[in-house]
Design an enzyme around this catalytic site. Structure first.
Site, short mmCIF file in Angstrom:
data_model
loop_
_atom_site.label_atom_id
_atom_site.label_comp_id
_atom_site.label_asym_id
_atom_site.label_seq_id
_atom_site.Cartn_x
_atom_site.Cartn_y
_atom_site.Cartn_z
N TYR A 68 -6.37 7.04 3.90
CA TYR A 68 -6.63 6.00 2.90
C TYR A 68 -5.83 4.73 3.21
O TYR A 68 -6.38 3.62 3.26
CB TYR A 68 -6.27 6.48 1.47
CG TYR A 68 -6.06 5.29 0.58
CD1 TYR A 68 -7.15 4.56 0.14
CD2 TYR A 68 -4.78 4.83 0.27
CE1 TYR A 68 -6.98 3.40 -0.61
CE2 TYR A 68 -4.60 3.67 -0.48
CZ TYR A 68 -5.70 2.97 -0.92
OH TYR A 68 -5.53 1.82 -1.63
N GLU A 73 0.83 -1.22 0.00
CA GLU A 73 0.00 0.00 0.00
C GLU A 73 0.86 1.27 0.00
O GLU A 73 0.51 2.26 -0.61
CB GLU A 73 -0.96 0.00 1.20
CG GLU A 73 -2.14 -0.94 1.02
CD GLU A 73 -3.00 -0.60 -0.21
OE1 GLU A 73 -3.07 0.56 -0.60
OE2 GLU A 73 -3.59 -1.54 -0.78
N ASP A 130 -8.92 5.73 -2.63
CA ASP A 130 -7.77 6.14 -3.43
C ASP A 130 -8.27 6.77 -4.73
O ASP A 130 -9.48 7.00 -4.89
CB ASP A 130 -6.84 4.93 -3.70
CG ASP A 130 -7.46 3.92 -4.65
OD1 ASP A 130 -8.66 4.05 -4.98
OD2 ASP A 130 -6.74 3.01 -5.10
#
Ligand code: SF4
Length: 354
Positions: A116, A33, A134
């Site tokens: 996020y 991520e 996102d």
């Protein structure tokens, strides 16, 4: 608007095969991520695989030096991510017994993890019902809602987060978020979305209005500034001088050939370079032949960099410090650099071979 069933059904048949989805673990999810922030999946895959080979867990990453981490990150850009990842691994080892925390709130205490990323990790790695938003998911949601406000306006942000919160199911929240990411990447494309193949057609207000190509509304960006920059390849007795950039800011912690931006008060490129080297290093230099012109686009500006082969003026000396090193050109590969400085380093080595 309950669309999670249709979305998950589509995901079960169409999920992208990605290395971080095989053998999932909180560590792999977290690294992926962070790498995926501002970066395309295809660019991330080889970096992720190399990173996992060298740093398979929190412990190995925490024990590494910053320069090892930056070297593995070289070319992926946004280097504060690598510095923060390294710091966060050390914090996870020191404060959480080597286990990544599982709540969004705790995750957001770690360097480099925003709203996020915390939602993505909590849902994907721990199955928590946490929304994630996102770029891909923002686009999908803005179309489902036929949002006419500019995408990044505070009002849109508020609306999208609250919609994301409500839409996130209690079961399979990680799959739900990943399904939205995949849908945005493969079907709900920025231009010409493939609506006939979309499982969310029935829930999509933009599709029903025929406005999917006008949404999301994106505000025009200000023109990107363009700077002229100089760099000195200062050579002395077979060695070349490199400097480490400050930890904070653009390309923080990476090494470079010293130099800087052309100012309106500089008579020409040579004067600019002499001034910069004097200000940064306290040495006078003689400017030799040009050593290439290099163009590069960063996120918020573009540069055209003029490199020159240089020597110290007779009687001048530069003493090594932690952030100033005389190295053999063949050793440059061992110092993490941004794209332009790496090109200069490679050209220097090519020249020496000829
Ligand atoms: Fe996107 Fe079209 Fe699906 Fe709407 S119907 S979510 S615009 S691909």
């Amino acid at each position: 608007m309950n669309f999670s069933g249709a979305l998950l059904k589509w995901y079960d048949q169409n999920a992208r095969v990605l290395p971080w989805r095989s053998h999932p673990s909180p560590y792999r999810t977290w690294v992926s991520e962070i790498m995926l922030q501002q970066t395309q999946v295809e660019s991330v895959i080889p970096y992720f695989e190399r990173f996992m080979q060298r740093f398979p867990n929190f412990e190995s990453l925490a024990m590494a030096t910053q320069s090892e981490v930056l070297s593995l990150w070289e070319g992926l850009g946004y280097y504060s991510r690598a510095r923060n990842l390294h710091k966060a691994a050390q914090l996870v080892m020191a404060e959480y017994g080597g286990k990544l925390p599982s709540t969004s709130k705790q995750l957001m205490q770690l360097p480099g993890i925003g709203r996020y990323t915390a939602g993505a990790i909590a849902s994907i790695a721990y199955g928590q019902s946490e929304p994630a938003l996102d770029g891909n998911i923002r686009r999908v949601y803005s179309r489902l809602l036929a949002l006419e406000e500019p995408l990044r306006s505070p009002a849109s942000e508020k609306l999208l987060w609250s919609f994301a919160r409500e839409a996130c199911p209690n079961e399979r929240a990680g799959d739900f978020n990943q399904a939205l990411m995949d849908l945005g990447a493969s079907i709900c494309l920025p231009n010409q979305p493939l609506c006939p193949q979309c499982p969310l057609q029935a829930n999509c207000q933009a599709f029903q209005q025929g406005s999917q190509n006008q949404i999301p509304v994106v505000e025009k960006k200000a023109p990107v500034p363009h700077y002229i920059v100089t760099a000195a390849v200062i050579q002395q007795e077979g060695l070349v001088l490199i400097q480490q950039r400050p930890q904070k800011g653009l390309l923080g912690g990476l090494w470079e050939f010293p130099g800087g931006k052309l100012e309106s008060s500089d008579a020409n490129l040579a004067a600019c370079l002499q001034r910069e080297i004097w200000e940064e290093i306290g040495a006078r230099i003689l400017i030799g032949p040009a050593f290439g012109v290099y163009k590069h686009a960063y996120t918020h500006f573009r540069i055209r960099l003029h490199a020159f082969l240089c020597q110290l003026e007779p009687g001048q000396q530069v003493t090594e410090t932690d952030s100033l090193r005389w190295v053999q050109p063949s050793q440059l590969a061992g110092f993490a650099m941004g794209k332009v400085d790496r090109q200069i380093a490679e050209n220097l080595n090519k020249d020496l071979l000829q």
